[in-house]
Design a protein around this motif. Structure first.
Motif, PDB file in Angstrom:
ATOM      1  N   ARG A   1     -29.864  26.847 -30.703  1.00  0.00           N
ATOM      2  CA  ARG A   1     -30.157  28.026 -29.886  1.00  0.00           C
ATOM      3  C   ARG A   1     -30.135  28.533 -28.678  1.00  0.00           C
ATOM      4  O   ARG A   1     -30.192  29.535 -28.157  1.00  0.00           O
ATOM      5  CB  ARG A   1     -30.890  28.752 -31.258  1.00  0.00           C
ATOM      6  CG  ARG A   1     -30.028  30.337 -31.621  1.00  0.00           C
ATOM      7  CD  ARG A   1     -31.794  31.015 -32.590  1.00  0.00           C
ATOM      8  NE  ARG A   1     -32.707  31.342 -31.655  1.00  0.00           N
ATOM      9  CZ  ARG A   1     -33.935  32.180 -30.716  1.00  0.00           C
ATOM     10  NH1 ARG A   1     -32.777  32.800 -30.365  1.00  0.00           N
ATOM     11  NH2 ARG A   1     -34.923  32.270 -30.583  1.00  0.00           N
TER      12      ARG A   1
ATOM     13  N   LEU B   1     -39.797  24.869 -26.196  1.00  0.00           N
ATOM     14  CA  LEU B   1     -39.817  26.178 -27.621  1.00  0.00           C
ATOM     15  C   LEU B   1     -41.438  26.578 -27.897  1.00  0.00           C
ATOM     16  O   LEU B   1     -42.272  26.941 -28.949  1.00  0.00           O
ATOM     17  CB  LEU B   1     -39.718  25.152 -28.713  1.00  0.00           C
ATOM     18  CG  LEU B   1     -38.493  24.773 -29.467  1.00  0.00           C
ATOM     19  CD1 LEU B   1     -38.028  23.665 -30.996  1.00  0.00           C
ATOM     20  CD2 LEU B   1     -37.463  25.490 -29.087  1.00  0.00           C
TER      21      LEU B   1
ATOM     22  N   GLU C   1     -35.589  21.795 -37.816  1.00  0.00           N
ATOM     23  CA  GLU C   1     -35.787  23.048 -37.585  1.00  0.00           C
ATOM     24  C   GLU C   1     -36.078  23.178 -36.421  1.00  0.00           C
ATOM     25  O   GLU C   1     -35.313  23.967 -35.697  1.00  0.00           O
ATOM     26  CB  GLU C   1     -36.844  23.942 -38.458  1.00  0.00           C
ATOM     27  CG  GLU C   1     -36.541  24.248 -39.861  1.00  0.00           C
ATOM     28  CD  GLU C   1     -38.070  24.356 -40.320  1.00  0.00           C
ATOM     29  OE1 GLU C   1     -38.718  24.552 -40.140  1.00  0.00           O
ATOM     30  OE2 GLU C   1     -38.050  24.066 -42.024  1.00  0.00           O
TER      31      GLU C   1
ATOM     32  N   GLN D   1     -32.568  23.109 -34.720  1.00  0.00           N
ATOM     33  CA  GLN D   1     -32.049  23.820 -34.599  1.00  0.00           C
ATOM     34  C   GLN D   1     -32.178  25.202 -33.694  1.00  0.00           C
ATOM     35  O   GLN D   1     -31.076  25.843 -32.998  1.00  0.00           O
ATOM     36  CB  GLN D   1     -31.447  24.876 -36.257  1.00  0.00           C
ATOM     37  CG  GLN D   1     -30.839  25.530 -36.354  1.00  0.00           C
ATOM     38  CD  GLN D   1     -30.744  25.349 -38.009  1.00  0.00           C
ATOM     39  OE1 GLN D   1     -31.437  25.012 -38.391  1.00  0.00           O
ATOM     40  NE2 GLN D   1     -29.567  26.780 -38.445  1.00  0.00           N
ATOM     41  N   GLU D   2     -33.423  25.340 -33.634  1.00  0.00           N
ATOM     42  CA  GLU D   2     -34.219  26.372 -32.346  1.00  0.00           C
ATOM     43  C   GLU D   2     -33.370  25.478 -31.643  1.00  0.00           C
ATOM     44  O   GLU D   2     -32.817  26.493 -30.177  1.00  0.00           O
ATOM     45  CB  GLU D   2     -35.196  26.299 -32.825  1.00  0.00           C
ATOM     46  CG  GLU D   2     -36.527  27.585 -31.784  1.00  0.00           C
ATOM     47  CD  GLU D   2     -35.657  29.144 -32.102  1.00  0.00           C
ATOM     48  OE1 GLU D   2     -34.923  29.191 -33.144  1.00  0.00           O
ATOM     49  OE2 GLU D   2     -36.398  30.097 -31.338  1.00  0.00           O
TER      50      GLU D   2
END
Length: 271
Positions: free
Chosen positions: A212, A267, A205, A208-209
Motif C-alpha cells: 500500500r 511501517l 499483513e 500488504q501494508e
DNA sequence: TAAGATAAGAGGGACAT
DNA sequence: ATGTCAGTCTTATCTTA
C-alpha cells in the motif's frame, strides 16, 4: 522409385551422399537437424531419370517424382523439427513433474515452446534454455510461484541463460505477465521452517501494508516475504534466525536484512 | 553465535545517443 | 545498436552484541 538405403555408419558426417541427399541437406539449415534425423535409416530418392533396372522413366512420371522428391525433403526437415519438439516436450514434462507444476500450466509451456520454435526463437539457443523459459513464463502467467532458481536447479541450464531466454520469449511472443506478489512466496518458506499460520498471516499483513505504501516495487518478492516472516516471527516471539530464512527462501541474509530494515522503518515498526 | 556493516562485482532496466 | 547510470542482489569479510 523409392529406395530404402541402409546405412551402417553411425557418424552421419561420414555417410556417402547422393546429389539428392546433398540437396535435402542444404535445405535443412542447421547441422544439428542433420545429425539427429533418421538414425542412419533414411528413405531416399536417388535417380529420378531411371528406374531400378536403369530404364528411362517416362517424362510425366519424372515430373511426379520431382514433386515427391521435394515433398520428401520437406518431410525430412519436419523430422528435425519434430525431434526438437520431442526433446523439448520431454524436458518440459520432467521439469513439470519435479517442480509439481499443474498439467494445465505444463500445457501452456508446451504451447509457448511450439510458438517459439515456429518463429525461429530456438535457433541459436539451447532447447533446454528455451524450454525452461517457457515453463517459467507459464508459471508466472498462471501465478504458480516458481523461481528461475528452482527451475535452474532441475535443468542443465544456468539461471543466467534461462532469464535471457525468458526475456526473449516475453518480447517475441508478446506476453504480458503479472508482477508476482510477495505473499505468494510466504507459504513455501514458512512451511519449510514450520512457522504457524498465525505468524504467516501477520507477515501477509505486513506485506500488504508495504504494498500500500509502494515500498515493494523492484524488490525481489521472495526477499520481501522472508523479511516479513522474520518480523512476524520476532513479534510473535517465534525463534527463527535470518540464516534459517535465507536457507529456506534461497535469498541471502544480506538481502533479508535490507528488506527487514526497509520494512520496520517504512511501517514504523518497533521490535 | 546471531546480527549488523561494508565493499566489490554481476546482471538487468531505463534512458539517451 | 551501444553506452551510461542508478538500483538490486550476491558473495565475502569484518565487527558488534
Amino acid at each position: 522409385m523409392i529406395v530404402a538405403k541402409f546405412n551402417y555408419c553411425d557418424d552421419p558426417e561420414k555417410r556417402a551422399f547422393t546429389l539428392v541427399e546433398a540437396e535435402s541437406r542444404s535445405r535443412t539449415g542447421l547441422p544439428t537437424s542433420f545429425s539427429i534425423f533418421d538414425k542412419g535409416l533414411p528413405t531416399l530418392f536417388t535417380s529420378i531419370s531411371k528406374d531400378a533396372y536403369g530404364k528411362a522413366i517416362p517424362y510425366n512420371t519424372m515430373i511426379r517424382m520431382r514433386r515427391l522428391k521435394k515433398l520428401q525433403s520437406q518431410s525430412r526437415f519436419s523430422q528435425g523439427y519434430e525431434k526438437n519438439l520431442a526433446n523439448a516436450m520431454t524436458h518440459i514434462g520432467l521439469l513439470s513433474e519435479r517442480l509439481h507444476i499443474p498439467c494445465a500450466v505444463k500445457e501452456q509451456a508446451a504451447i509457448f515452446y511450439r510458438k517459439a520454435l515456429k518463429i525461429g526463437l530456438v535457433r541459436g539457443h539451447s532447447i533446454h534454455a528455451i524450454a525452461d523459459a517457457c515453463v517459467y513464463a507459464a508459471c508466472r502467467i498462471s501465478k504458480i510461484p516458481r523461481t528461475i532458481n528452482e527451475i535452474a536447479y532441475y535443468s542443465p541450464v544456468e539461471k543466467k541463460d534461462i532469464s535471457k531466454c525468458y526475456r526473449l520469449l516475453l518480447r517475441y511472443l508478446h506476453l504480458k505477465v503479472p508482477i508476482p506478489r510477495a505473499q505468494s512466496r510466504l507459504p513455501r518458506v514458512a512451511n519449510t521452517l514450520g512457522i504457524n499460520m498465525e505468524t504467516q498471516k501477520k507477515a501477509a499483513e505486513i506485506l500488504q501494508e508495504a504494498q500500500r505504501l509502494k515500498m515493494t516495487s523492484s524488490k525481489d518478492p521472495t526477499g520481501l516475504a522472508a523479511a516479513a516472516l522474520y518480523i512476524a516471527c520476532c513479534m510473535n516471539e517465534t525463534k527463527v534466525t535470518q540464516k534459517q530464512l535465507s536457507d529456506a527462501s534461497g535469498v541471502t541474509e544480506v538481502t533479508i536484512r535490507n528488506r527487514y530494515k526497509d520494512l520496520i522503518r517504512g511501517l514504523h515498526l518497533d521490535l
